[in-house]
Design a protein around this motif. Sequence first.
Motif, PDB file in Angstrom:
ATOM      1  N   CYS A 164       0.804  -1.185   0.011  1.00  0.00           N
ATOM      2  CA  CYS A 164       0.051   0.029  -0.048  1.00  0.00           C
ATOM      3  C   CYS A 164       0.860   1.306   0.051  1.00  0.00           C
ATOM      4  O   CYS A 164       0.331   2.349  -0.090  1.00  0.00           O
ATOM      5  N   LYS A 165       2.156   1.027   0.266  1.00  0.00           N
ATOM      6  CA  LYS A 165       3.232   2.252   0.104  1.00  0.00           C
ATOM      7  C   LYS A 165       3.004   3.147   1.519  1.00  0.00           C
ATOM      8  O   LYS A 165       3.447   4.159   1.366  1.00  0.00           O
ATOM      9  N   GLN A 200      -9.516   0.360  11.108  1.00  0.00           N
ATOM     10  CA  GLN A 200      -8.499  -0.653  11.532  1.00  0.00           C
ATOM     11  C   GLN A 200      -7.105  -0.258  10.680  1.00  0.00           C
ATOM     12  O   GLN A 200      -7.001   0.433   9.884  1.00  0.00           O
ATOM     13  N   TYR A 201      -5.844  -0.505  11.461  1.00  0.00           N
ATOM     14  CA  TYR A 201      -4.708   0.127  10.931  1.00  0.00           C
ATOM     15  C   TYR A 201      -3.917  -0.962  10.477  1.00  0.00           C
ATOM     16  O   TYR A 201      -3.670  -2.081  11.444  1.00  0.00           O
ATOM     17  N   GLY A 202      -3.458  -1.033   9.471  1.00  0.00           N
ATOM     18  CA  GLY A 202      -2.718  -1.883   8.763  1.00  0.00           C
ATOM     19  C   GLY A 202      -3.539  -2.332   7.371  1.00  0.00           C
ATOM     20  O   GLY A 202      -4.760  -3.094   7.576  1.00  0.00           O
ATOM     21  N   VAL A 207       1.416  -6.469   6.688  1.00  0.00           N
ATOM     22  CA  VAL A 207       3.051  -6.732   6.596  1.00  0.00           C
ATOM     23  C   VAL A 207       3.695  -6.786   8.002  1.00  0.00           C
ATOM     24  O   VAL A 207       3.371  -5.444   8.759  1.00  0.00           O
ATOM     25  N   SER A 208       4.617  -7.514   8.438  1.00  0.00           N
ATOM     26  CA  SER A 208       5.485  -7.260   9.800  1.00  0.00           C
ATOM     27  C   SER A 208       6.587  -7.815   9.637  1.00  0.00           C
ATOM     28  O   SER A 208       6.763  -8.920   9.033  1.00  0.00           O
ATOM     29  N   TRP A 209       7.587  -7.129  10.240  1.00  0.00           N
ATOM     30  CA  TRP A 209       9.048  -7.615  10.114  1.00  0.00           C
ATOM     31  C   TRP A 209       9.862  -7.380  11.547  1.00  0.00           C
ATOM     32  O   TRP A 209       9.363  -6.234  12.223  1.00  0.00           O
ATOM     33  N   LEU A 331      10.774  -0.656   0.409  1.00  0.00           N
ATOM     34  CA  LEU A 331       9.830  -1.309   0.529  1.00  0.00           C
ATOM     35  C   LEU A 331       9.659  -2.737   0.978  1.00  0.00           C
ATOM     36  O   LEU A 331      10.554  -3.517   0.593  1.00  0.00           O
ATOM     37  N   CYS A 332       8.800  -3.042   2.032  1.00  0.00           N
ATOM     38  CA  CYS A 332       8.697  -4.250   2.441  1.00  0.00           C
ATOM     39  C   CYS A 332       7.693  -5.050   2.149  1.00  0.00           C
ATOM     40  O   CYS A 332       6.390  -4.602   2.125  1.00  0.00           O
TER      41      CYS A 332
END
Length: 347
Positions: A164-165, A200-202, A207-209, A331-332
């Motif tokens: 989503c950038k 909601q957030y995300g 995506v999570s790292w 970018l992830c």
Amino acid sequence: MPAYGFEVYKREDGTAQLRQNPRQADVIREIASRLLAEGGPETPAEIADDLNGRKEPTPRGARPSKRIADSGRTYKWTAAGIRKMLKSEALMGWKMESRPVSGKKYYVTVPVVDKTGSKIRMAEPIFTDEEWRTLQARLSERSFPVSPPRHVTPFLDVVRCGYCKGKMRMHVSRRKTKSGRSEYPKFRCVSPRTAGGKTQYGCKEQVSWEPDRLLAALELHLMKQFGDVEAQERIYVVGANHGIRIREIEDLVSAIKADTEPGRRYGTALARLQAEEMLGKLDTEYKSLSEASTVDRWEYRSVGKTWRQMWKASATPELETLLRENGVRFLCYREHFELFSPERLKM
């Protein structure tokens, strides 16, 4: 527009005056007395909840503009709104004015003073001087400094969700274990979206790292793509104004050409050679000044080190600023990373 607690009325001679609005003034005194109550003072948040439950109009809701009234929008009391209202010297009947804050987009309201440096009173004050001092002292006592966050997201404007950038922030989960409380930090996408009528957030990819792995990957990609390239910082350059010198050169050229006529200063063959040399130098300077930019602009200038050297020697905030100003984005995705950088940074 009079402050909450006051209203405008016209006297018999047609002049407009300011006086207390009885109901609003009573609400203000009630709030103050509840904040100052001995033994069991209430908080601004508790008072705001009670006023909202009673459907007491707020300062803005009591005098809505036509646009707001037509939209049906409503306002509620808040703790911050109560504190701001009670700190305003308008409650003491002083004439007030709004002044812009240098470098900011908001205004502050301050009392107007006359030529002698005295405040101008427009109406009877809602509090006595002693009550005002006591109230301000209590409000100051109940002001708590905001602690800085323990977990500041590094490279906030550089690390982005590949789908989503949007930005990715450091989120810390806390769980109690047998050995004590533990923290589990992760970079997570925080782009807002609507799901089931709620925010909601995300993004949907969620995506999570882990921070160590993400930051190590960021360094690896940076060093691989342009680690040995000279780092540049962005500088704001004010356009030069050479108009005066250009006009001087034009006048000089006209005067020298006029003096090359027979009988004038440069009328002889030898003197004419000197004049031509002068004209050549002036022509070169004229072209240089004419081509120089007169527009304010951003320029990139070398910092005297490579990106690899900067990475080893600089603190995270400095590196983040350098990457952001150079247009770098990391970018992830779920399974991989991608470094976006302008062509001028690529080897």
